[in-house]
Design a protein around this motif. Structure first.
Motif, short mmCIF file in Angstrom:
data_model
loop_
_atom_site.label_atom_id
_atom_site.label_comp_id
_atom_site.label_asym_id
_atom_site.label_seq_id
_atom_site.Cartn_x
_atom_site.Cartn_y
_atom_site.Cartn_z
N THR A 149 -6.09 0.06 20.20
CA THR A 149 -5.14 -0.74 20.96
C THR A 149 -4.09 -1.35 20.06
OG1 THR A 149 -4.89 -2.63 22.48
CG2 THR A 149 -6.63 -2.78 20.81
N LEU A 150 -2.94 -1.62 20.60
CA LEU A 150 -1.91 -2.34 19.87
C LEU A 150 -2.46 -3.71 19.50
CD1 LEU A 150 0.95 -1.35 22.29
CD2 LEU A 150 0.69 -0.52 19.97
N PRO A 151 -2.23 -4.19 18.28
CA PRO A 151 -2.87 -5.42 17.82
C PRO A 151 -2.66 -6.62 18.74
CG PRO A 151 -1.84 -4.29 15.98
CD PRO A 151 -1.42 -3.55 17.22
N THR A 152 -1.41 -6.94 19.09
CA THR A 152 -1.16 -8.13 19.89
C THR A 152 -1.62 -7.94 21.32
OG1 THR A 152 0.77 -8.54 18.49
CG2 THR A 152 0.55 -9.88 20.46
N PHE A 153 -1.43 -6.77 21.87
CA PHE A 153 -1.92 -6.46 23.21
C PHE A 153 -3.43 -6.66 23.25
CE2 PHE A 153 -3.77 -3.72 26.41
CZ PHE A 153 -2.94 -3.85 27.50
N VAL A 188 -10.46 -1.01 18.07
CA VAL A 188 -9.77 -0.97 16.77
C VAL A 188 -8.27 -1.11 17.00
CG1 VAL A 188 -9.32 0.41 14.71
CG2 VAL A 188 -11.55 0.54 15.83
N SER A 189 -7.61 -1.91 16.19
CA SER A 189 -6.16 -2.09 16.34
C SER A 189 -5.42 -0.96 15.62
CB SER A 189 -5.72 -3.45 15.78
OG SER A 189 -5.97 -3.53 14.40
N ARG A 190 -4.46 -0.38 16.34
CA ARG A 190 -3.60 0.67 15.79
C ARG A 190 -2.19 0.48 16.34
NH1 ARG A 190 -5.94 5.39 13.80
NH2 ARG A 190 -7.85 4.84 12.71
N ALA A 191 -1.21 0.61 15.48
CA ALA A 191 0.18 0.46 15.92
C ALA A 191 0.92 1.79 15.96
CB ALA A 191 0.92 -0.51 15.00
N ILE A 205 -4.33 2.48 23.72
CA ILE A 205 -3.26 1.81 24.45
C ILE A 205 -1.95 2.06 23.70
CG2 ILE A 205 -2.39 -0.37 25.35
CD1 ILE A 205 -4.99 0.50 26.63
N HIS A 206 -0.95 2.55 24.40
CA HIS A 206 0.30 2.96 23.77
C HIS A 206 1.49 2.30 24.47
CE1 HIS A 206 3.58 5.45 22.38
NE2 HIS A 206 3.71 6.05 23.55
N TYR A 207 2.44 1.80 23.67
CA TYR A 207 3.69 1.26 24.21
C TYR A 207 4.82 2.19 23.80
CZ TYR A 207 7.83 -1.65 24.81
OH TYR A 207 9.07 -2.12 25.17
#
Length: 299
Positions: A103-107, A131-134, A148-150
């Motif tokens: 997931t995106l870190p802040t999300f 796990v956080s991934r940007a 989760i993707h933006y």
């Protein structure tokens, strides 16, 4: 399958290498790994001897990756991630299903994780690995069930499922707003505006939507993470354009206020990304349905 033992990676040595590469400092790597500086250096030397490569070059008080080290680092991180994922799968007790989500870190920290107890309550028997991934990566290769993707609905070897759009609002702290008359977009253009480094056109787009020529707008401090941008706004450093869902608690608690009720929907959206070969996974689909059910309309 028979593999030469001399070619098998030692995860401890890989950890030392990865930590030193990330920090650019042997001492800091040792602090993270709870090892002495000499122990980290020894593990890196052993790894270099095993590979027959020089992985670092010393520049003053720092260690800098050599060309070979830069090439090897992504593979080393992949091996560490795969090793961790394998351990998690093995440790999952009988009757417990492991679900790995990037997931995106802040999300993840501000929206997803506070809601996860609700998902686990209605879906017992699931162990989550979050796990956080940007950045985009190969989900299946690294053992993830979803991400989760933006952005746009594009991800190699995966299917993107729409979660929600994003609405941003100008927000600031009550202390900052006290004594300042910001009743119009024109007035806002002359106030300190906080910026997100990865979204350099955010304010320009907002002012354009508001019908204001803000070429002379005062652009203030810049941050590369939403967490820092939010804290800067709470601290009274200026007005920030923030996704409404990220500051729900600050708006509710009065730490932030919407300066002008002129929300803007961004061009990109949030997506639930699943590897092509896992689109029929029951647990993955249950998580997606639950996330979509948690989304409230933003306006």
């Amino acid at each position: 399958m028979t593999t030469a033992r001399t070619l098998l990676p030692d995860l401890g040595k890989l950890q030392a290498f990865e930590a030193a590469a990330r920090h650019g400092n042997i001492t800091l790597a040792g602090c993270e790994l709870n090892l002495s500086q000499s122990a980290v250096s020894r593990q890196i030397r052993d790894l270099e001897a095993q590979l027959g490569l020089l992985l670092f070059e010393r520049v003053r008080q720092r260690v800098v990756l050599s060309a070979a080290g830069q090439k090897f680092l992504p593979d080393a991180r992949k091996l560490l991630e795969q090793g961790e994922a394998a351990m998690l799968r093995a440790m999952a007790s009988s009757g417990v299903s492991l679900l790995s989500l990037a997931t995106l870190p802040t999300f993840g920290s501000r929206w997803l994780v506070p809601r996860l107890p609700g998902f686990l309550k209605t879906h017992p028997g699931i162990a989550l690995n979050v796990v956080s991934r940007a950045e985009q990566f190969d989900l299946e290769e690294q053992g993830f069930d979803a991400a989760i993707h933006y952005g746009q609905p594009v991800w190699a070897n995966a299917v993107c499922r729409y979660i929600c759009s994003e609405v941003i609002v100008p927000a600031a702290s009550p202390d900052f707003l006290a004594g300042r008359d910001i009743a119009t977009p024109e007035a806002l253009a002359h106030r300190p505006l906080l910026n997100m480094a990865t979204r350099p056109k955010a304010w320009a787009n907002w002012f354009q939507a508001a019908g204001v020529d803000a070429q002379g707008a005062y652009l203030g401090h810049r941050f590369d993470q939403f967490t820092m941008l939010i804290e800067a706004a709470v601290a009274g450093m200026g007005v920030a354009l923030l996704p409404r869902y990220l500051v729900e608690s600050e708006l509710r608690d009065g730490k932030l206020q919407v300066v002008l009720d002129m929300p803007l929907q961004t061009e990109k959206s949030y997506y639930f990304v699943v590897p092509e070969r896992k689109t029929a996974g029951l647990l993955t689909n249950q998580l997606f349905d639950w996330i979509v059910g948690q989304v409230t309309p933003q306006a």
